[in-house]
Structures are given as C-alpha cells and as structure tokens.
Motif scaffolding. Structure first.
Motif, PDB file in Angstrom:
ATOM      1  N   GLY A  37      -7.448   6.789  -2.807  1.00  0.00           N
ATOM      2  CA  GLY A  37      -6.530   5.895  -3.514  1.00  0.00           C
ATOM      3  C   GLY A  37      -6.083   6.475  -4.842  1.00  0.00           C
ATOM      4  N   LEU A  58       0.850  -1.192   0.000  1.00  0.00           N
ATOM      5  CA  LEU A  58       0.000   0.000   0.000  1.00  0.00           C
ATOM      6  C   LEU A  58       0.888   1.244   0.000  1.00  0.00           C
ATOM      7  N   SER A 107      -7.557   1.640  -2.350  1.00  0.00           N
ATOM      8  CA  SER A 107      -6.862   2.128  -3.551  1.00  0.00           C
ATOM      9  C   SER A 107      -7.835   2.527  -4.641  1.00  0.00           C
ATOM     10  N   ARG A 146       1.471   1.448  -4.116  1.00  0.00           N
ATOM     11  CA  ARG A 146       0.286   2.257  -4.394  1.00  0.00           C
ATOM     12  C   ARG A 146       0.560   3.742  -4.231  1.00  0.00           C
TER      13      ARG A 146
END
Ligand SMILES: Nc1ncnc2c1ncn2[C@@H]1O[C@H](COP(=O)(O)OP(=O)(O)O)[C@@H](O)[C@H]1O
Ligand SMILES: [Mg+2]
Lengths: 375, 266, 288
Positions: A226, A89, A221, A93
C-alpha cells in the motif's frame, strides 16, 4: 456521538442522543478520544440493529427503517458504498483512473448467476466461480491495459468494459438473457435469502460486504504494498528510481479491487434477485467515479459516504420525478427535476469545482470548529 | 549590484509533487554581459530557471526590469522580453526548422538576418524536420529562436551539454557574440566556458544560493571552487585542472574552448 | 461481391462517423491532456439540434445540419470557457467535470424529448441508393464518407498552413515549450475545442441521417468506439485517427456480418488489445 455522525453517512435511525454533557476535565476528554477512535464500531453496531428499528424518517425513507422497502434501499446504499470503496483503491490510493470497474462487478454478478442457472451449482460454489471469475478477469485485462499508462490506460479499460457490456447485451447463445437479464434460480438459493420477510438477512450481508471492503482496503493500503501504491499515486517516476517496478504493484491493486467488485456483484445478485445488463454498462463505472469523487477520493470514509448518498439520491430523485409535485411544475423546472442523472451530473460538476476533495474534505474543514465547540 | 540587477529573485521556493526542490534561491542577473548560474548536478539550476520562467509552481519574489513577474504565466513572462533555451533544447522534433523559428516569432519584424548570419545552416536546412538535426544543430536552433525577437534577456540552460568539443567551441563563440548585444543568464557545467564569458555568477547547492560574486574570482579560488562546485585538483586552478572532475568530453571541450579563447585574445 | 461492396461502404460510413468524433477528441487530448468524456454529449447536442431543425423547424437537411453543427460548436466553446479553463491547473478535475457533463446532458435531452428514439426525417434527395458492382448502397453512406474526407482535408490544411495549426502541432509535442516561446496556448485550447465540437456535432447530424433516428444515448455509444480509434491512431494524430477509424469501421461491419452479430464490436476491442500488447509505446503518438 452527535459530533461523530456528522462526518458519516446519514443514519436516520440513530436516535442521536446528543449529550449535553459539557463536563470538561480529563476523564471526559479521554472518553471523547476513545469515542472518536471507536466510532466506526459504534456506527456498525447501530447499522446492524437497523432492521429492528421502527422509526419513520419522512422524506428520507418511505416506510419505517426496519421495513423491507427501506432495508432494501439501505442495503443497496451499503453495497454501492462498498463498491465505491473498492474503486477508490484504484483511483484514490494508487492514482489509477480506470473506467472498467463495472466489468468486474458485472462479472461477479453474471458468473454467479450463470453458474447457478447453467451448471446448477449451489450458491456457495457459484459465488466462488463468480468471485474467481472476476479475479481472473481483472488480472488478465489488467495485465494488458497496464501496458499503457495515464489516459491511454483509462481509454483501454473503458474499451474492455464496453466489450463486456456489449457481450452481455447481445446475449450470446441465449446465456446472458440480453436486455432482460436473467433472474437467479430460487430453488438454488437458501430459503433464508428469499422472500420479503428475509430482507434483513440480505441487509446484513450487504453490511458485511461494506465492512469487508473497508477492512481489505484499509489493511492493504497500510501494508508495504500500500505504501508503494501511495508512492505511485504521488510520483510514479520516483518509485521507479527506487528500483521498484510499478507495473506489478498496479496489477495487484487492480486484482484486489476487481475481486472486491466481484464480491459486490454476488451481494447485488442476492439483493436484486437477478442479473441485468445495466450493471455492466459504462454508466455504472461513471457512477462509481462520481460516488468516489463526491465523497472524497483517497479517504477512508469518503467513498462510502459518496456511494451511500449517490445511491440514495438516485432512488429518491427517481421517486420524486414520478411524483405529482413535479408533474405539475412548469416545463423549465419539471424537465431538469425529473432527471436524476441530470441533477447528479450537475451536482458532481459543482463538487468538482467548488469542493475539491469531496464531502470528506468538508468534514475535516469543520472538525476544528466542532472541536472548539465541544471542548 | 541588487539595485541595478536586470533580473532578481529573492527567496525562490519550488515544491513539485510534495518534494521541496528549491528552499530559497537568491539570484541577480547583471544588466550586461553573462551571468553564470553554477552548481553541482541536481543543485537546482534548471529548476531555478524554470521557476523564473513560470514553468514550475513557485513562490518568492521575482522582478524583471523593475516589474514583478513572480505571478505571471509563462507566456507573459516571456513577453516581458526573455528568450529561453531550455536544458533539453526544447526543439519541436516533428516541425521543420523554419516552423520552429516561425513559432518563436513575437516581434513584427523578426531578426532573421542576424539569426541566419550566426547560423547559416538554419536557413539551408529550413525544410528539414528538427528531429533529424544533430545535437549541435538543434542547440543552434534553440539559441536562434531566442534571438529572433528583441529580447532583453537570454536564458540558456547548459547549451553545451552533450555536444562534441568542436561544437562546444562554436556555441561559446556565439554566446560571446550574443552577450555583446543582450545580457545572458547562462547555466553551465563547463567551467572553462564560464571563465571565458561570464562576469558574475551565482552558485547553488541543495536548492539554495551558496555564493554570489565575480565568476573569475570564484574560479581562481581553488578551495572555494572545490567546496562549491566539487571541482579542482591539487594544482593551481587552470583550465585543464578545473575540468578534471568533469567527464572526459567536458574536459576535452573545456580545453578546446580555452584554446579558442586564447586564439581570439588580442 | 455485392455484399462485400455494401459492407465496405457501410463500414466506411461508420468509420467516417468515428473519425468525426475521434479527430476532435484526439486533438483535444493531444494538446490539452483532457480526456473529453463530454464529447459524446456534444455529438448528441448536434444530433438533436439537427433533428430539431429538420423535424420541428422545417429546415431542409443541409440547413438543419449547418444549424446543428453551429449549435454544437457554441456548446463546445461554452464548455471549454466555463468548465475546462478554470480547472486548467487541475487536469484530473477537468476530466471529472467532463464526466459530469457527459452524464447530465443526455439526461437533459431525455427530459426534454423523452428516452425513446425520435425518427429522423430522411430528405428525398438522400433517400435513394447507388448501384456499385451489383450492390445497392444507400446514398447517405457517401454523404458520411464525403463529409469525413472534407473534414480530414480541412483539418490537415489548418494544421499545416495556419499559425494556430502550427501552435497546435507544436503543443501536442510539448505544450510547456510553446508557452515558453511566449504563446498564449489558452486561445488554441478554445479553438481546438471549437473544432472538436464542430466535428462531433456534424457527426451527430450525420449519425441521425445514418441511423434514421436520434436518441439520447447515441453519443455515448459512439464515443467508446471513438476512444478505441483515438488510442489506436495515436493520441494527437489526425491522420492516425483517420486510418484507425477506417480500420475499426470495416472490421466491425465485416465481423458483425460474417460471424455473429455483436462479435464485430468485440473484434474491435480485441484488435485494440493486440495493439496495446504489441506496441504500447507507439500508442502515445505524434501529430502527423
Ligand atoms: N519534476 C520533478 N520531480 C521530482 N524531482 C525533480 C523534478 N525536477 C527536478 N527534480 C529534482 O530536483 C533536484 C534539482 O534538479 P535540477 O534543477 O534539474 O538540478 P540541476 O539543473 O542543477 O542539475 C534534483 O535532485 C532533481 O532530481
Ligand atoms: Mg539542469
């Protein structure tokens, strides 16, 4: 089914009934598309019934799939699959290179253990303390470390994580148990989570944890937040130009990932029955980094794949190192083969070099070929 | 023109972080005099120049003096004989003036006499940290660095940007003198300066080449100038009216540059 | 008083070690934007090579130290040429590659010489103590401090007086602009890696003397404090690294002694946190 499992963690128990149904035509194709869409559910279904499996997979696992030893290893693999997913994450991401993720994992682990040991809290309350502790810590330390960007951020997070590792190791007030760590008090754990015959329960908890991290990471996300994370990863300046402050969004990413890592710490505590300082060490963070990159950063399944493979390999290579097959080899071969970290580190360098994007990239490269074969 | 161009780029494309910045720029730099690269803010002039220098990832065909330089790393492009004065001047603030110059030395005998003759201050301020120089002095240093070596082309990206009118005039004089020796590719917003020094020009718009031709002709064509450069008023194009759309400083500097030009005209 | 002197000398000795690791890290990072997580491995390589020279090959300490430093330098150059340079256009992968090396090299050392600490033979000439203000300070502290001071002076001379030093200083400011002047910075990269590797390996050989033993994890432990020093000193700044190394070494020693053991390490991190909060901008500093 066989086309699907090749891009997922090796699930040895799957009886892989590769259907030779080369039936072409619209209904079959629709069925295949449906299968492709729902394969994660099918996979989790298969994983959920593994404890009932009696299949032996020589080489991959020592005993039958459903045996406590195999389930314990599989559960560890799933936990690290989840931890790697939570780490991605940040890395994949949001584009944050943090070297401090192990700290929140260790926080969940130790806070829960200590809340039970020192405050005599029941498991559920202690777990809340552990997860809450990890969450608060990730916000506090994140708020400081995000004041510097880029590599400065990486170094500061590493320093914080190291401070945590030192704290745990120095055993302040005899609380953390130093090098030995501290075993969880069995009188406070529910009976269904203790004892070798209850390993399936722990396995299911680990599976649930993996599902939870995947769901949270997927959900966050694809949320508006996100999308800002994705923007920050691509080009932070552009996010600023849009009038958004990346700081707050990055802090949210750190908090979500840190909390998930804390949950992982609780699961790990149940699985291993205690807290040991290795969990807080910088090697743990580096391992998470290796897992994510190995599997494929920024993809949904890559970190899981990497986490599972790495954990499995580290254990199996450790067993291999102690086996007589290795002990009899000449030194030039014995020395490197007896060191799992050497092999994994070298493999990692190889992947970075030859396979940017990790194993997940590999599967997407194969997809067209597979499609051509099965269509 | 194409056949004799010193530098020519065809279909230049640049993508940075997934952003398409140039979508096909054609550029020809004449083998003598000043070639101007024009366009509104954000048109892609700086990116074009950086692409030529290899400072951003680029695709397309770039030939310099007959040689394909489109795949060379930056230092190799420069060693073909290109001196580059970037948009932000690229002066090393923590190094002294002399060190900045020394770093730029490539030839066995760098042309210090010529540089010091043009910019006497670079000699007297040799031990001063470049970061403490004024904007104009930093620009002199940036240009001076390109003149140390026997370059075959000088690339200057907005050398008058942010400078006081008097300094703009000095820079204009220097460019005119330099162009007598070496061809120059000049990125410039100050159209009065362009009118004074440039022979041919290329105009960019939205990452593409929108016009190539004679600089004076373009600036004389009020409608074309407004369409391509977003300038020009309701009057026949004169220095002052060209500058009206530009910021006040540019307007003032344009006037000064023109004044200098007039004064120098025989 | 005696305690204070002893603590100060020990803290400076430790700071000297940190400086030897941090100066190279700082230059490598400043010039190349590579966070070299294999730097601890280079220190370990230097430490084991020195130990091998002294304990196995029977060299005297100084020769063994020279051997260890040379070995570490070669290792650093190989690392740069083989692993870092091909990944030049992929900065994050460069860091990842060094992570892999940082994991693999200590494991390899462990595979060859075992995971336990190996005692380092203390040379006779350096085994004694010096009496200062009533304190008996081990001689090896001064060896460390002297070596770090020499390295500091040498680095400053290199940066100030040589063409490559000029390229490095300019490259720390703006690497792209250096290439735009026609300079091939890749040579400077290799050189900086060699210098950093030499300093780290020298630090390894001196750490062996200081701790009286070598173990595979030594480099990684010291590396983390070296990171703190690099961040505090301003990335790319040798003088900053020197000042920060002294501060970190002293704070750590004094806090460890006067409070609980281990608190000194935490105090260092707390100091870093305060600095990050107080002046985040200045932490990405210039070469001085
Ligand atoms: N590194 C970069 N990242 C994102 N956008 C960029 C970058 N460099 C340039 N751009 C964008 O590309 C366009 C062209 O920029 P530039 O070449 O500097 O224009 P000019 O020099 O003509 O004013 C602008 O819209 C600018 O915002
Ligand atoms: Mg521009």
């Amino acid at each position: 089914m066989s086309t699907v499992t090749s891009s997922t963690p090796p699930t040895p128990a799957v009886p892989s009934p590769s259907p030779p149904s080369s039936a072409t035509g619209a209904p079959a194709r629709t069925a295949r598309i449906a299968l492709l869409r729902w394969w994660p559910l099918a996979l989790f279904g298969v994983l959920a019934v593994l404890p009932y499996g009696t299949v032996r997979v020589p080489g991959l696992l020592d005993g039958p799939v459903g045996s406590p030893g195999s389930l314990q290893l599989l559960a560890l693999c799933l936990v690290f699959g989840g931890l790697a997913t939570s780490y991605d994450l940040l890395l994949g991401r949001t584009g944050l290179l943090s070297f401090g993720h192990a700290l929140y994992f260790a926080a969940g682990l130790y806070f829960t253990d200590l809340a039970m040991l020192e405050w005599r809290l029941p498991l559920a309350s202690a777990a809340l303390v552990g997860i809450g502790g990890a969450a608060v810590l990730s916000v506090l330390l994140g708020a400081v470390s995000l004041r510097v960007t880029g590599i400065g951020f990486a170094m500061v997070t590493l320093a914080f994580a190291q401070a945590g590792a030192i704290l745990v190791q120095r055993n302040p007030g005899g609380v953390t148990g130093g090098e030995e760590g501290r075993a969880a008090p069995s009188d406070l754990l529910p009976g269904s989570l203790i004892g070798i015959e209850n390993t399936p329960n722990l396995y299911w908890i680990a599976l649930a944890y993996l599902a939870l991290t995947l769901a949270v990471v997927h959900w966050t996300s694809s949320s508006p937040t996100g999308r800002v994370w994705a923007g920050i990863r691509e080009n932070e300046r552009r996010v600023e130009v849009l009038g958004l402050r990346p700081y707050g969004f990055k802090l949210v990413a750190l908090a979500v990932a840190g909390t998930l890592a804390g949950v992982g710490g609780v699961v790990y505590l149940l699985l291993t029955g205690g807290a040991t300082p290795q969990a807080a060490g910088s090697d743990t963070t580096l391992s998470l980094l290796v897992m994510v990159v190995l599997g494929g950063s920024g993809t949904r399944w890559g970190p899981v794949l990497g986490g599972v493979l790495y954990t499995w390999a580290a254990h199996r290579l450790g067993d291999l190192a102690n086996s007589s097959a290795i002990a009899d080899l000449p030194g030039v071969l014995r020395v490197p083969l007896s060191q799992p970290l050497f092999l994994l580190g070298s493999l990692f360098v190889g992947v970075v070099y030859l396979l940017p994007g990790g194993l997940a990239k590999l599967s997407s490269r194969w997809r067209p070929i597979r499609g051509g074969l099965t269509a | 023109m194409t056949s004799e161009a010193l530098l020519s780029a065809r279909g230049l494309r640049v993508v940075i972080d997934g952003l398409h910045i140039l979508h096909g720029v054609d550029l020809d730099v004449a083998p003598t005099g000043v070639t101007a690269l024009l366009g509104r803010n954000g048109a892609g002039k700086t990116t074009t120049v950086k692409a030529v220098m290899g400072l951003v990832p680029r695709t397309g065909d770039i030939r310099f003096a007959g040689r394909d330089v489109g795949r060379l790393p930056t230092h190799a492009v420069v060693r073909q004989g290109i001196g580059y004065a970037p948009e932000d001047r690229g002066v090393f603030a923590g190094l002294t003036v002399a060190e900045n110059l020394r770093l730029a030395e490539r030839d066995a005998d760098p042309a210090y006499p010529f540089v010091y003759e043009l910019f006497p201050e670079l000699r007297s301020r040799g031990r001063q940290l470049a970061g403490t120089l004024s904007g104009g002095q930093q620009q002199m240093l940036a240009i001076g660095r390109t003149l140390l070596n026997a370059n075959r082309l000088i690339v200057a990206d907005e050398p008058t940007k942010g400078l006081a009118p008097k300094i703009v005039a000095e820079v204009a004089d220097v460019l005119a003198r330099v162009a007598e020796r070496v061809p120059v590719l000049l990125v410039e917003q100050n159209l009065a300066l362009v009118r004074r020094v440039a022979g041919t020009c290329t105009v960019l718009a939205d990452g593409r080449t929108a016009h190539q031709g004679d600089a004076a002709e373009l600036l004389a064509d009020e409608e074309a100038a407004r369409r391509l450069l977003g300038v020009g008023g309701g009057h026949p194009v004169a220095a002052s009216s060209i500058a009206t759309a530009a910021p006040a400083v540019a307007a003032a500097s344009a006037a000064t540059a023109t004044a200098t030009a007039t004064k120098e005209a025989p | 008083m005696a305690t204070v002197v002893l603590l100060a000398c020990t803290g400076l000795g430790l700071g000297a070690l940190y400086f030897l690791i941090a100066s190279g890290l700082s230059l490598i990072f400043g010039l190349m934007d590579v966070l070299n997580l294999a730097h601890g491995a280079l220190l370990s390589v230097g430490a084991y090579a020195t130990w091998w020279g002294a304990a196995q090959a029977g060299l005297n300490y100084w020769l063994a130290l020279a051997f260890g430093t040379a070995f570490g330098t070669v290792a650093a150059v190989v690392l740069e040429l083989v692993l870092i340079r091909p990944l030049y256009t992929r900065p994050r992968d460069q860091i990842l590659a060094t992570v892999g090396v940082g994991l693999a090299v200590p494991a390899l050392l462990m595979g060859i010489w075992g995971g336990d600490a190996r005692p380092f033979p203390q040379p006779e000439s350096l085994a004694g103590t010096v009496h200062i203000a009533g304190a008996a300070v081990p001689v090896n502290r001064f060896v460390l401090i002297g070596a770090a001071a020499l390295v500091l002076v040498a680095l400053r001379l290199f940066l100030a007086r040589t063409r490559y030093g000029l390229i490095v200083r300019a490259g720390v400011e703006d690497r792209a602009m250096v290439t735009a002047l026609g300079v091939d910075v890749r040579k400077a990269f290799t050189l900086v890696f060699a210098i950093g590797g030499a300093a780290a390996a020298l630090g390894g050989g001196l750490a062996a003397l200081y701790f009286g033993s070598v173990n595979p994890g030594q480099g990684a432990n010291l590396l983390i404090f070296a990171f703190v020093v690099v961040v505090m000193g301003g990335m790319g700044s040798v003088a900053g690294a020197a000042a920060a190394a002294v501060a970190v070494g002293l704070v750590q020693q004094f806090a460890n002694y006067y409070t609980a053991d281990g608190l000194g390490d935490l105090a260092v991190v707390a100091l870093l946190a305060v600095l990050v909060l107080a002046r985040p901008r200045e932490l990405t500093g210039r070469l001085a």
